[in-house]
Design a protein around this motif. Sequence first.
Motif, PDB file in Angstrom:
ATOM      1  N   LEU A 134      14.437  -8.444  -1.467  1.00 18.86           N
ATOM      2  CA  LEU A 134      15.973  -7.434  -1.714  1.00 18.86           C
ATOM      3  C   LEU A 134      15.151  -6.012  -2.128  1.00 18.86           C
ATOM      4  O   LEU A 134      16.364  -4.907  -1.760  1.00 18.86           O
ATOM      5  N   ALA A 135      14.363  -6.158  -2.528  1.00 20.60           N
ATOM      6  CA  ALA A 135      13.364  -4.684  -3.175  1.00 20.60           C
ATOM      7  C   ALA A 135      13.394  -4.060  -1.675  1.00 20.60           C
ATOM      8  O   ALA A 135      13.701  -2.317  -1.817  1.00 20.60           O
ATOM      9  N   ALA A 136      12.381  -4.581  -0.950  1.00 18.16           N
ATOM     10  CA  ALA A 136      12.634  -3.937   0.502  1.00 18.16           C
ATOM     11  C   ALA A 136      14.004  -3.408   1.444  1.00 18.16           C
ATOM     12  O   ALA A 136      13.958  -1.938   2.048  1.00 18.16           O
ATOM     13  N   ALA A 137      15.283  -3.720   1.456  1.00 18.78           N
ATOM     14  CA  ALA A 137      16.272  -3.859   1.565  1.00 18.78           C
ATOM     15  C   ALA A 137      16.790  -2.177   1.147  1.00 18.78           C
ATOM     16  O   ALA A 137      17.565  -1.501   1.740  1.00 18.78           O
ATOM     17  N   GLN A 138      16.318  -1.840   0.252  1.00 19.21           N
ATOM     18  CA  GLN A 138      17.063  -0.675  -0.509  1.00 19.21           C
ATOM     19  C   GLN A 138      16.193   0.259   0.189  1.00 19.21           C
ATOM     20  O   GLN A 138      16.425   1.253  -0.504  1.00 19.21           O
ATOM     21  N   THR A 139      14.683   0.375  -0.013  1.00 20.48           N
ATOM     22  CA  THR A 139      14.065   0.992   0.621  1.00 20.48           C
ATOM     23  C   THR A 139      13.529   1.743   1.965  1.00 20.48           C
ATOM     24  O   THR A 139      12.820   0.795   1.841  1.00 20.48           O
ATOM     25  N   PRO A 140      13.601   2.599   2.307  1.00 25.08           N
ATOM     26  CA  PRO A 140      13.488   2.738   3.378  1.00 25.08           C
ATOM     27  C   PRO A 140      12.218   3.701   3.426  1.00 25.08           C
ATOM     28  O   PRO A 140      11.415   3.610   2.661  1.00 25.08           O
ATOM     29  N   GLY A 141      11.381   2.835   4.715  1.00 24.68           N
ATOM     30  CA  GLY A 141      10.419   3.120   5.253  1.00 24.68           C
ATOM     31  C   GLY A 141       9.499   1.476   4.222  1.00 24.68           C
ATOM     32  O   GLY A 141       8.360   1.468   4.695  1.00 24.68           O
ATOM     33  N   LEU A 142      10.227   1.068   3.621  1.00 23.96           N
ATOM     34  CA  LEU A 142       9.316  -0.747   3.403  1.00 23.96           C
ATOM     35  C   LEU A 142       9.929  -1.450   3.999  1.00 23.96           C
ATOM     36  O   LEU A 142      11.347  -1.689   4.696  1.00 23.96           O
ATOM     37  N   THR A 143       8.819  -2.991   4.122  1.00 23.54           N
ATOM     38  CA  THR A 143       9.148  -3.640   5.222  1.00 23.54           C
ATOM     39  C   THR A 143       8.730  -4.813   4.220  1.00 23.54           C
ATOM     40  O   THR A 143       7.470  -4.483   3.680  1.00 23.54           O
ATOM     41  N   VAL A 144       8.582  -5.669   4.658  1.00 18.08           N
ATOM     42  CA  VAL A 144       8.377  -7.575   4.561  1.00 18.08           C
ATOM     43  C   VAL A 144       8.075  -8.461   5.959  1.00 18.08           C
ATOM     44  O   VAL A 144       8.384  -8.288   6.696  1.00 18.08           O
ATOM     45  N   ASP A 145       6.285  -8.202   5.523  1.00 17.79           N
ATOM     46  CA  ASP A 145       5.611  -8.867   6.209  1.00 17.79           C
ATOM     47  C   ASP A 145       5.048 -10.868   5.347  1.00 17.79           C
ATOM     48  O   ASP A 145       4.672 -10.908   4.297  1.00 17.79           O
ATOM     49  N   ASP A 146       6.159 -12.082   6.027  1.00 16.75           N
ATOM     50  CA  ASP A 146       5.815 -12.868   5.020  1.00 16.75           C
ATOM     51  C   ASP A 146       4.533 -13.906   5.583  1.00 16.75           C
ATOM     52  O   ASP A 146       4.278 -15.363   5.846  1.00 16.75           O
ATOM     53  N   ARG A 147       3.752 -13.660   6.805  1.00 16.61           N
ATOM     54  CA  ARG A 147       3.137 -13.943   7.237  1.00 16.61           C
ATOM     55  C   ARG A 147       1.884 -15.307   6.345  1.00 16.61           C
ATOM     56  O   ARG A 147       0.938 -16.264   6.988  1.00 16.61           O
ATOM     57  N   GLU A 148       1.422 -14.191   5.001  1.00 19.43           N
ATOM     58  CA  GLU A 148       0.747 -15.055   4.683  1.00 19.43           C
ATOM     59  C   GLU A 148       1.203 -16.120   3.539  1.00 19.43           C
ATOM     60  O   GLU A 148       0.391 -17.057   3.154  1.00 19.43           O
ATOM     61  N   LEU A 149       2.852 -16.233   3.115  1.00 17.30           N
ATOM     62  CA  LEU A 149       3.113 -17.160   3.188  1.00 17.30           C
ATOM     63  C   LEU A 149       3.239 -18.682   4.162  1.00 17.30           C
ATOM     64  O   LEU A 149       3.236 -19.437   3.672  1.00 17.30           O
ATOM     65  N   LYS A 150       3.464 -18.051   5.092  1.00 16.73           N
ATOM     66  CA  LYS A 150       3.587 -19.212   6.063  1.00 16.73           C
ATOM     67  C   LYS A 150       2.154 -20.158   6.440  1.00 16.73           C
ATOM     68  O   LYS A 150       1.832 -21.180   6.852  1.00 16.73           O
TER      69      LYS A 150
END
Length: 215
Positions: A62-78
């Motif tokens: 949700l935070a990244a969706a509002q912020t150009p240049g930010l993405t989310v990588d979920d590999r550590e949670l997997k």
Amino acid sequence: MSKPIGLLGGTFDPIHIGHLRSAISTLERLDLREVRLLPNYIPPHRSSPDSAPEHRLAMARLAAAQTPGLTVDDRELKRNRPSYTIDTLTELRRELPQIPLCFLMGMDSLCSLNRWHRWRELLDHAHLVVSHRPGWEPDFNDDVAELYRTHGTRDAEQLHRALAGSIYLLDTPRLEISSTRIRDCIRAGNNPQYLLPDPVAVYIRDKGLYSGPVL
């Protein structure tokens, strides 16, 4: 060579304005291609997060969706095991063999780096970009002092010229905001507005996070 990618790990429990301002500032000042947020599953050096991984991932998105240049990588949670930075950097270097990687951390993390898992190998895969308060002088132990003597640079362009191997200190004014403070605020029944993005605040309210027992 492509612009570097920044990597910002954390429990993000919850993600807040301090995380985001630091990421945006680093993105802009170092001319990074993007900053990837990497929510930890179980941080090796801290207590377990209060909220479940799916909630922390949803808030980061949700935070990244509002912020150009930010993405989310979920590999550590997997992985469903402690989040060792060296494992993440090894994977990313394999996936992105020609893109410089910049792992973003605070000065407190650099000062204790010799307690990290396989810490001497981190610079084989990425640069370390270390945010610190303007004018603050670090007090390194012998191991970290030697590492910085060997790999420290004041030239930000080095982060673009090489794939990995440098430690760059970035003076960044820090906002006095913490996830702990926000959790305490919510548990006390107070309003956390302006400490975190509005969509994250709405998510916390709708899911009832931090207002009762640890999930």
